[in-house]
Design an enzyme around this catalytic site. Structure first.
Site, PDB file in Angstrom:
ATOM      1  N   ASP A   1      -3.872  -5.243  -4.898  1.00 31.49           N
ATOM      2  CA  ASP A   1      -3.302  -3.930  -5.240  1.00 31.49           C
ATOM      3  C   ASP A   1      -1.815  -3.959  -5.603  1.00 31.49           C
ATOM      4  O   ASP A   1      -1.294  -2.953  -6.099  1.00 31.49           O
ATOM      5  CB  ASP A   1      -3.492  -2.901  -4.110  1.00 31.49           C
ATOM      6  CG  ASP A   1      -4.947  -2.645  -3.770  1.00 31.49           C
ATOM      7  OD1 ASP A   1      -5.823  -3.115  -4.514  1.00 31.49           O
ATOM      8  OD2 ASP A   1      -5.208  -1.981  -2.752  1.00 31.49           O
TER       9      ASP A   1
ATOM     10  N   ASP B   1       0.814  -1.223   0.000  1.00 33.46           N
ATOM     11  CA  ASP B   1       0.000   0.000   0.000  1.00 33.46           C
ATOM     12  C   ASP B   1       0.846   1.271   0.000  1.00 33.46           C
ATOM     13  O   ASP B   1       0.337   2.354   0.261  1.00 33.46           O
ATOM     14  CB  ASP B   1      -0.962   0.006   1.196  1.00 33.46           C
ATOM     15  CG  ASP B   1      -2.187   0.876   0.953  1.00 33.46           C
ATOM     16  OD1 ASP B   1      -2.572   1.032  -0.217  1.00 33.46           O
ATOM     17  OD2 ASP B   1      -2.760   1.402   1.924  1.00 33.46           O
TER      18      ASP B   1
END
EC number: 3.2.1.-
Length: 338
Positions: A174, A135
């Site tokens: 992600d 992230d």
């Protein structure tokens, strides 16, 4: 022609009996219709998709009745013991995430989870979420300290998954879409290592590719090809996001067409539908307008393998006014429309 009744007297109902019978039938029909419309008002997306799933193919796939595993340790179950309004979330199968919290115990933790699913004769779904610089320092920051630690962790997870052909594995939400956004070391190399290690287990592995509003289909296909999507089941979409099932299916099919141009055919996909009942949201973090999606279900026969609850509804996104982790009642009630 005589208008006299032709039924024999002993079987011919009188007018009062006929009226009562018709009234009972009309009442029953009204109750059913009312129940249907109440259900649609409470959960329109669920009604629409349950009907579609039972009567039509989606991306060439038809739904199957194979049960998904409900982990008895879900936070939603504990919350529902205190407040039954959360029962609908607590009684729905969801993926179990493994990350920093299982840094030294991932082999045993996954093994116990898989054993529970086997005992329940249900399909387990897990998320592996520990790549370094996860992230890029944002709300879900963390991950392994370095490449070597990550590889050892992935190898331990692969050892636990060995032989579990029924298991669904979502690899690093992600990570591929976020490629190059921060100092990440050899992220491509780490994802390639993970794909190679997990491809030997027999589990159904899906490399996360973001969602329709992140990468173009051509770019998503290019990155998936680089990390070896041809070695595993395929890719995942919409994890922890809110895009509609229909639009994500359409995006997945475009990605598959781009993969075919690269010589990769047969990649399947799964979609996270846990929080997409109201469609896209302006804010991705605990948005108040989000609603639960339809119940998760497995599919077979075509490109789509599952519509799943991957991000556990009711558990905070770690921002948007919520706590950093855990089940958060306000956001759970919002998803339920309460």
């Amino acid at each position: 022609m005589s208008d006299a009744p032709t039924d024999p007297p002993e079987t011919r109902p009188d007018r009062v009996t006929q009226w009562r019978r018709h009234a009972l039938i009309a009442t029953a029909i009204a109750v059913v219709i009312t129940a249907v419309f109440v259900a649609m008002a409470v959960r329109p997306d669920a009604f629409r998709w349950s009907r579609a799933a039972d009567s039509a193919t989606i991306a060439g796939s038809r739904p199957v009745d194979t049960p998904l595993y409900i982990n008895p340790g879900m936070q939603a179950i504990a919350a529902a013991r205190e407040d039954p309004r959360f029962d609908r979330i607590a009684q729905t199968p969801q993926a179990l995430w493994f990350g920093d919290w299982s840094a030294k115990t991932v082999r045993d933790d996954i093994g116990k989870y898989l054993a529970g699913a086997a005992a329940a004769h249900a399909v387990p779904s897990i998320v592996l979420y520990r790549i370094p610089q996860r992230d890029c320092g944002s709300f879900a920051s963390g991950g392994a300290r370095d490449e070597q630690e990550y590889k050892e962790w992935i190898q331990a997870a692969a050892e636990a998954l060995k032989g579990h052909r029924e298991a669904i594995v979502i690899l690093e939400p992600d990570a591929l879409p976020d490629l190059g956004k921060c100092e990440q070391g050899d992220r491509l190399g780490m994802l390639q290592f993970a794909v190679d290690a997990l491809s030997t287990t027999g589990a159904q592995v899906y490399i996360d590719a973001g969602h329709e509003n992140w990468l173009s289909p051509a770019e998503a296909a290019h990155r998936l090809a680089k990390v070896g999507v041809n070695k595993v089941a395929g890719f995942s979409l919409n994890v922890a996001n809110f895009y509609t099932t229909q639009s994500e299916v359409e995006y997945a099919e475009r990605v598959r067409r781009e993969l075919s141009k690269l010589g990769i055919n047969g990649a399947h996909f799964v979609i996270d539908i846990g929080r997409n009942g109201a469609g896209p949201q302006r804010d991705f973090c605990n948005p108040p307008g989000a609603r639960l999606g339809a119940a998760p279900r497995l599919f077979r026969g075509g490109d789509l393998d599952g519509l799943l609850w991957i991000k556990s509804p009711g558990e905070t996104d770690g921002c948007g006014g919520g706590p950093p982790t855990g089940f958060w009642a306000p956001v759970a009630l919002g998803l339920l429309g309460k």
